[in-house]
Scaffold this active site. Structure first.
Site, PDB file in Angstrom:
ATOM      1  N   ASP A  67       4.119  29.386  45.790  1.00  0.00           N
ATOM      2  CA  ASP A  67       3.615  28.044  45.506  1.00  0.00           C
ATOM      3  C   ASP A  67       2.184  28.084  44.983  1.00  0.00           C
ATOM      4  OD1 ASP A  67       2.477  28.902  47.884  1.00  0.00           O
ATOM      5  OD2 ASP A  67       3.434  27.388  49.120  1.00  0.00           O
ATOM      6  N   ASN A 135       4.618  22.449  60.980  1.00  0.00           N
ATOM      7  CA  ASN A 135       5.711  21.458  60.975  1.00  0.00           C
ATOM      8  C   ASN A 135       7.026  22.073  60.488  1.00  0.00           C
ATOM      9  OD1 ASN A 135       5.216  21.800  58.261  1.00  0.00           O
ATOM     10  ND2 ASN A 135       4.889  19.636  57.800  1.00  0.00           N
ATOM     11  N   HIS A 137       7.444  23.966  57.756  1.00  0.00           N
ATOM     12  CA  HIS A 137       7.628  24.141  56.304  1.00  0.00           C
ATOM     13  C   HIS A 137       7.585  25.609  55.910  1.00  0.00           C
ATOM     14  CE1 HIS A 137       3.042  23.774  55.617  1.00  0.00           C
ATOM     15  NE2 HIS A 137       3.357  24.907  55.028  1.00  0.00           N
ATOM     16  N   GLU A 142       8.358  20.745  52.475  1.00  0.00           N
ATOM     17  CA  GLU A 142       8.030  19.974  53.676  1.00  0.00           C
ATOM     18  C   GLU A 142       9.306  19.444  54.347  1.00  0.00           C
ATOM     19  OE1 GLU A 142       5.198  20.049  54.925  1.00  0.00           O
ATOM     20  OE2 GLU A 142       3.562  19.550  53.558  1.00  0.00           O
TER      21      GLU A 142
HETATM   22  C1  GLP Z   1       0.596  26.997  53.481  1.00  0.00           C
HETATM   23  C2  GLP Z   1       1.476  27.833  52.583  1.00  0.00           C
HETATM   24  C3  GLP Z   1       2.642  28.429  53.349  1.00  0.00           C
HETATM   25  C4  GLP Z   1       2.142  29.067  54.635  1.00  0.00           C
HETATM   26  C5  GLP Z   1       1.511  28.013  55.500  1.00  0.00           C
HETATM   27  C6  GLP Z   1       1.035  28.527  56.835  1.00  0.00           C
HETATM   28  O1  GLP Z   1       1.036  25.700  53.640  1.00  0.00           O
HETATM   29  N1  GLP Z   1       1.990  27.091  51.475  1.00  0.00           N
HETATM   30  O2  GLP Z   1       3.295  29.392  52.532  1.00  0.00           O
HETATM   31  O3  GLP Z   1       3.199  29.693  55.314  1.00  0.00           O
HETATM   32  O4  GLP Z   1       0.392  27.521  54.774  1.00  0.00           O
HETATM   33  O5  GLP Z   1      -0.231  29.086  56.671  1.00  0.00           O
HETATM   34  P1  GLP Z   1      -1.015  29.915  57.741  1.00  0.00           P
HETATM   35  O6  GLP Z   1      -0.481  31.298  57.645  1.00  0.00           O
HETATM   36  O7  GLP Z   1      -2.447  29.826  57.297  1.00  0.00           O
HETATM   37  O8  GLP Z   1      -0.767  29.303  59.066  1.00  0.00           O
END
Ligand code: GLP
Length: 240
Positions: A67, A135, A137, A142
């Protein structure tokens, strides 16, 4: 779904990094699906160390990122383009033409989604690395995202924007939209490796593994895939 629990973040990073190293050594021209966020940082550090030690080369590896934020130029310190260059790409011998990240600069978002999706469908990802949002995702898919979705323009939930605020100066600076692989794209990978660390992930991890398979918990879709490995530290596994 194979679930591995390790002691802490360092062990998690080494374990995930070792699995990716094993793949690169057995298939030097493999295709990796890559994730951003705080969780994969240690995994990328591990890969850089193995590259510097001469254990792996990434010169024939292809990468596809999950993404990218809209509303940020690629040069912005918090763009995922910058994240990947700062934390992995600039430290290894990956070829520029083999690095793929959705482009959200200029242009029409729908055609940017379509061209990334076409590119994705021209290959098969050997291993898709994933984190998980609090959440549930994955990528930026989402809660409520249909499992049949391919690359699309997504609106970030309030929860996700609050979680990611720590990387920005204020909530207002956190983008509201992004281009993300869809759940259908993610499930097309040959194998999936999801990593989660910390007590803040314990609820979503428990829902992903033991809750209903539902669009309200996007990561629960992974239970429909035959080759998923989940690596958790003890805090993320606390509610299993
Ligand atoms: C973002 C990314 C996800 C990732 C999530 C959790 O939203 N788009 O790919 O898994 O964050 O991030 P973190 O590893 O900082 O908790």
């Amino acid at each position: 779904m194979k679930v591995i629990t390790v002691r802490d973040y360092n062990e998690l990073s080494a374990k995930a990094g070792q699995l990716i190293t094993d793949l690169i050594r057995s298939k030097p021209d493999c295709t990796l699906g890559l994730a951003t966020g705080g969780t994969p940082l240690g995994t990328y550090q591990y890969l850089v160390e193995r590259y510097r030690a001469g254990d792996i080369t990434l010169k024939d590896v292809q990468t596809f990122n999950l993404d990218e934020y809209c509303e940020l130029p690629r040069c912005h310190p918090q763009s995922y383009y910058r994240f990947m260059h700062d934390n992995l790409f600039q430290h290894v011998d990956l070829q520029a033409e083999n690095m793929h990240i959705p482009c959200t600069e200029g242009g029409d978002p729908q055609s940017q989604c379509d061209s990334y999706n076409t590119l994705l469908n021209s290959t098969t990802v050997d291993l898709q690395l994933l984190g998980i949002g609090s959440n549930g995702h994955i990528g930026f898919c989402e809660p409520g995202t249909p499992f049949t979705r391919e690359t699309f323009l997504t609106r970030l939930s309030d929860k996700t924007r609050q979680d990611n605020q720590r990387f920005f100066n204020s909530l207002e600076e956190v983008p509201t939209t992004a281009i993300t692989m869809g759940i259908k794209n993610i499930l097309q990978a040959r194998s999936i490796l999801l990593i989660a660390s910390g007590r803040g992930k314990a609820e979503c991890v428990a829902q992903m593994i033991n809750g209903p398979i539902t669009e309200q918990v996007p990561a629960s879709a992974l239970r429909q895939h035959p080759n998923v490995t989940v690596i958790l530290d003890q805090d993320a596994a606390a509610l299993l």
